[in-house]
Enzyme design. Structure first.
Site, PDB file in Angstrom:
ATOM      1  CG  ASP A  73       7.331  -5.018   0.577  1.00  0.00           C
ATOM      2  OD1 ASP A  73       7.050  -4.623   1.720  1.00  0.00           O
ATOM      3  OD2 ASP A  73       6.611  -5.817  -0.057  1.00  0.00           O
ATOM      4  CG  HIS A  89       3.096   2.204   3.171  1.00  0.00           C
ATOM      5  ND1 HIS A  89       1.782   1.854   3.372  1.00  0.00           N
ATOM      6  CD2 HIS A  89       3.459   1.636   1.987  1.00  0.00           C
ATOM      7  CE1 HIS A  89       1.364   1.117   2.362  1.00  0.00           C
ATOM      8  NE2 HIS A  89       2.359   0.972   1.498  1.00  0.00           N
ATOM      9  CB  SER A 135      12.259   3.426  -6.501  1.00  0.00           C
ATOM     10  OG  SER A 135      11.651   2.165  -6.263  1.00  0.00           O
TER      11      SER A 135
END
Length: 259
Positions: free
Chosen positions: A86, A142, A226
């Site tokens: 996201d 992911h 991040s």
């Protein structure tokens, strides 16, 4: 003001002593009173969190939260690549000759990000995506496509915060931050997932050393702030399907190989 304060708690600073202090507070039960105000300030969707907000014992536990099963739709089409996170797409496009990447007013070459020219070579004339994860975002990453890990390595001995302060004061933060690079072999060529930490020490957690990559599978998370960079090997039939400054969700198709 409140959001700025919270941002320091989860992105930390370039000062090792200050970062250690903030980390100590953020990971302890002392930060528990900050959890609900943090959620309110960043308008976090509490309905999609794995547990009720009362379950989380620290601000860092909330920051690294899992989502309820089914919260994200994974595009399983064989010819698409999905967003690994996201985040906000702060850069996207084709990699030209001698191209530099504008990241928060600094420019970096592919070789700097990947560490050495040999590692960067497969992605020249390929494609790139840069994802910024704000304090409000889900911070797990992911696999963007099915494949197999062919290289996994770490770079950088010092990490600066991936925020405006760190990018102003840090010395080339994207090329000196501690970062983990996972290179995948896929049916369409190599894909590199570059995870950039935002701490003075490693803030990137991997689940295992398995080489198997299943599209959409969670394989790690960031403990603190991040950025993720995706590099895709050149392919004549590849086209990005999202534009600059797009807010994307993990599992969403962001590009496709036209068959």
């Amino acid at each position: 003001m409140k959001k700025t304060l919270f941002k320091y708690f989860v992105e930390l600073t370039g000062n090792p002593v200050a970062s250690a202090l903030l980390k100590s507070v953020t990971t302890s039960r002392l930060s528990r009173p900050l959890i609900q105000p943090f959620s309110n300030a960043y308008r976090i969707n509490e309905q999609e969190m794995e547990h009720p907000i009362s379950h989380y014992e620290s601000l860092q536990a909330l920051f690294t939260r899992q989502l309820k099963e089914g919260s994200r739709h994974i595009d399983t089409s064989s010819n698409t690549i999905i967003s690994p996170v996201d985040g906000v797409l702060s850069g996207v496009g084709k990699i030209g000759d001698n191209q530099t990447f504008l990241i928060k007013n600094y420019r970096y070459q592919l070789d700097e990000i990947m560490g050495i020219a040999k590692k960067a070579a497969p992605y020249k004339e390929g494609f790139y995506y840069i994802f910024y994860l704000s304090p409000s975002h889900y911070h797990h990453f992911h696999y963007p496509i099915d494949g197999e890990i062919v290289s996994r390595y770490a770079l950088g001995g010092v990490s600066y915060p991936v925020n405006n302060l760190g990018l102003r004061l840090g010395q080339s933060p994207f090329s000196t931050n501690h970062r983990l690079i996972s290179e995948m072999s896929t049916p369409f060529g190599n894909v590199a997932v570059v995870k950039v930490g935002a701490l003075n020490v490693n803030s990137i957690q991997l689940y295992s050393s398995s080489k198997d990559c299943v599209k959409g599978d969670d394989f790690g998370y960031f403990s603190f702030g991040s950025t993720v960079i995706l590099f895709i090997e050149n392919h004549p039939n590849f086209t990005p399907t999202v534009g600059l400054d797009t807010e994307v969700k993990m599992g969403q198709s962001i590009g496709e190989w036209v068959q």
